[in-house]
Scaffold this motif. Structure first.
Motif, PDB file in Angstrom:
ATOM      1  N   VAL A   1     -15.184  -8.208   6.587  1.00 13.52           N
ATOM      2  CA  VAL A   1     -14.697  -8.508   7.934  1.00 13.52           C
ATOM      3  C   VAL A   1     -13.346  -9.193   7.775  1.00 13.52           C
ATOM      4  CG1 VAL A   1     -15.062  -9.883  10.010  1.00 13.52           C
ATOM      5  CG2 VAL A   1     -17.002  -8.742   8.909  1.00 13.52           C
TER       6      VAL A   1
ATOM      7  N   LEU B   1     -16.488  -3.826  10.016  1.00  9.13           N
ATOM      8  CA  LEU B   1     -16.226  -3.815   8.582  1.00  9.13           C
ATOM      9  C   LEU B   1     -15.029  -2.929   8.279  1.00  9.13           C
ATOM     10  CD1 LEU B   1     -19.859  -3.507   7.168  1.00  9.13           C
ATOM     11  CD2 LEU B   1     -18.486  -5.578   7.446  1.00  9.13           C
TER      12      LEU B   1
ATOM     13  N   MET C   1     -24.900 -17.799   8.343  1.00 14.96           N
ATOM     14  CA  MET C   1     -23.896 -17.892   9.413  1.00 14.96           C
ATOM     15  C   MET C   1     -23.926 -19.291  10.006  1.00 14.96           C
ATOM     16  SD  MET C   1     -24.089 -14.162  11.233  1.00 14.96           S
ATOM     17  CE  MET C   1     -22.391 -14.311  11.772  1.00 14.96           C
TER      18      MET C   1
ATOM     19  N   TYR D   1     -17.726 -13.157   4.254  1.00 13.81           N
ATOM     20  CA  TYR D   1     -18.097 -11.967   5.024  1.00 13.81           C
ATOM     21  C   TYR D   1     -17.554 -10.734   4.299  1.00 13.81           C
ATOM     22  CZ  TYR D   1     -19.389 -14.757   9.203  1.00 13.81           C
ATOM     23  OH  TYR D   1     -19.971 -15.628  10.099  1.00 13.81           O
TER      24      TYR D   1
ATOM     25  N   PHE E   1     -25.624  -6.205   6.358  1.00 16.05           N
ATOM     26  CA  PHE E   1     -24.185  -6.388   6.545  1.00 16.05           C
ATOM     27  C   PHE E   1     -23.617  -5.379   7.536  1.00 16.05           C
ATOM     28  CE2 PHE E   1     -19.901  -6.820   4.125  1.00 16.05           C
ATOM     29  CZ  PHE E   1     -19.506  -7.834   4.991  1.00 16.05           C
TER      30      PHE E   1
ATOM     31  N   ILE F   1     -23.201  -6.680  11.170  1.00 18.91           N
ATOM     32  CA  ILE F   1     -22.546  -7.971  11.253  1.00 18.91           C
ATOM     33  C   ILE F   1     -22.119  -8.315  12.687  1.00 18.91           C
ATOM     34  CG2 ILE F   1     -20.309  -6.956  10.615  1.00 18.91           C
ATOM     35  CD1 ILE F   1     -21.561 -10.530   9.782  1.00 18.91           C
TER      36      ILE F   1
ATOM     37  N   ALA G   1     -25.120  -9.683  14.372  1.00 20.51           N
ATOM     38  CA  ALA G   1     -25.399 -11.018  13.838  1.00 20.51           C
ATOM     39  C   ALA G   1     -24.472 -12.061  14.468  1.00 20.51           C
ATOM     40  CB  ALA G   1     -25.239 -11.010  12.323  1.00 20.51           C
ATOM     41  N   CYS G   2     -23.191 -11.726  14.623  1.00 18.21           N
ATOM     42  CA  CYS G   2     -22.238 -12.643  15.253  1.00 18.21           C
ATOM     43  C   CYS G   2     -22.610 -12.901  16.713  1.00 18.21           C
ATOM     44  CB  CYS G   2     -20.823 -12.094  15.158  1.00 18.21           C
ATOM     45  SG  CYS G   2     -20.117 -12.118  13.490  1.00 18.21           S
TER      46      CYS G   2
ATOM     47  N   VAL H   1     -27.213 -12.962   6.622  1.00 20.14           N
ATOM     48  CA  VAL H   1     -26.771 -11.567   6.481  1.00 20.14           C
ATOM     49  C   VAL H   1     -26.929 -11.164   5.034  1.00 20.14           C
ATOM     50  CG1 VAL H   1     -24.835  -9.955   6.681  1.00 20.14           C
ATOM     51  CG2 VAL H   1     -25.166 -11.758   8.404  1.00 20.14           C
TER      52      VAL H   1
ATOM     53  N   VAL I   1     -26.021  -8.675   2.107  1.00 18.63           N
ATOM     54  CA  VAL I   1     -24.921  -7.779   1.777  1.00 18.63           C
ATOM     55  C   VAL I   1     -25.392  -6.645   0.891  1.00 18.63           C
ATOM     56  CG1 VAL I   1     -22.630  -7.650   0.721  1.00 18.63           C
ATOM     57  CG2 VAL I   1     -23.282  -9.676   2.046  1.00 18.63           C
TER      58      VAL I   1
END
Length: 324
Positions: A4, A17, A39, A104, A300, A303, A306-307, A321, A323
């Motif tokens: 990110v 991404l 996070m 990230y 991932f 993402i 997740a944010c 997260v 990866v």
């Protein structure tokens, strides 16, 4: 590698991404292959507005912590024997995700003095929930509050990953813990986390709880810290650690009038972890068979979701997260 990359304030729905080169180790900096990262609220602040400040390096890969293994390290840094290729490590703070690229990403080039070896059998998702959250809880409780087993502790703003960790550590130590939330629907979560007393916070706790607690961990921040000072006993300590209330400075704060006689105010800034700190935390967790409260794990590739979940504050526990 996938990462990110941010250059400006970016809402969660626009997080994506992109492909960037895998970094290479240089003396004093090692490449960590990231398996998972937690996070944090501070990353939300970065994404929403802090990135506009000149002190943020741009473009920047956000992320202030990770769990992974040493992928590439210079011979000079191998010589001291502290780190080696393939070693399981955590990394946190020291400028990650602000002064230099953070977690990230699939790989991160990080200063060796902020990479710490760990001995644990925890799964990557559980391990990733520990570094920043537990270091901040540990430092706040022991370095700043000088917490003792006989203490009564108020944790204000406890329905966050840091709050749950602080409850877990303090209760394991033997303290009596009161914890607050401003959402009635989350009272049961404080009970499940182990709090002895669960309080619905109306913003003015001192009316009922004035002078009651030996120690106060303030996670809401400047919005309620003056009221929290009134909740401490004479000789008590208040540690301001969080900014969940969204107020970042005290306007018109008068230390003479706003700090009660005989009450002490301190704060914890988690920018300087050490191997000794990390060793102490994992020794405590291992000794008491404790595991972090992981609220939700995302791949991932998700993402952005997740944010969004982080921004919404609806996940109970640490968002992690994976990866790999």
């Amino acid at each position: 590698m996938k990462a990110v990359v941010l250059t400006k304030p970016t809402p969660a729905k626009d997080i994506e991404l992109t492909e960037v080169p895998v970094p290479r180790a240089v003396q004093g900096w090692a490449v960590v292959k990231i398996h998972a990262f937690g996070m944090n609220h501070s990353e939300q602040i970065l994404r929403q507005f802090e990135i506009e400040n000149d002190y943020i390096t741009k473009p920047i890969i956000p992320g202030i912590e990770c769990a992974g293994e040493i992928f590439d390290i210079c011979a000079e840094d191998l010589a001291d024997g502290r780190l080696k290729t393939g070693q399981k490590v955590v990394a946190l703070m020291g400028g990650m995700g602000r002064s230099f690229n953070g977690s990230y990403a699939e790989y991160a080039l990080l200063p060796t003095h902020h990479i710490f070896a760990v001995q644990t059998d925890l799964a990557w998702a559980e391990l990733a929930a520990i570094p920043e959250t537990y270091f901040t809880a540990w430092g706040s409780l022991f370095d700043c509050l000088n917490l003792k087993p006989a203490d009564s502790l108020l944790i204000r703003g406890a329905t966050c990953a840091l709050g749950y960790a602080a409850i877990q550590i303090a209760r394991t130590l033997g303290c009596r813990v009161a914890a607050t939330t401003h959402r009635e629907g989350k009272i049961h979560l404080l009970k499940e986390a182990g709090a002895d007393e669960c309080i619905l916070d109306n913003g003015n706790l001192s009316e009922e709880y004035g002078g009651r607690f030996d120690k106060v961990l303030e996670l809401v921040g400047c919005k309620t810290v003056c009221d929290s000072l009134l909740c401490a006993k004479k000789g008590g300590i208040v540690c301001n650690t969080g900014v969940l209330g969204g107020v970042f400075a005290l306007d018109g704060f008068d230390p003479i009038k706003d700090i009660p006689n005989g009450v002490f105010l301190t704060g914890f800034f988690s920018n300087s972890p050490s191997q000794e700190n990390i060793d102490s935390i994992f020794a405590f967790l291992n000794e008491h068979s404790l595991k972090p409260l992981v609220g939700k794990v995302f791949p991932f590739t998700e993402i952005a979701t997740a944010c969004a979940e982080c921004d919404g504050g609806k996940v109970n526990g640490k968002i992690v997260v994976k990866v790999e």
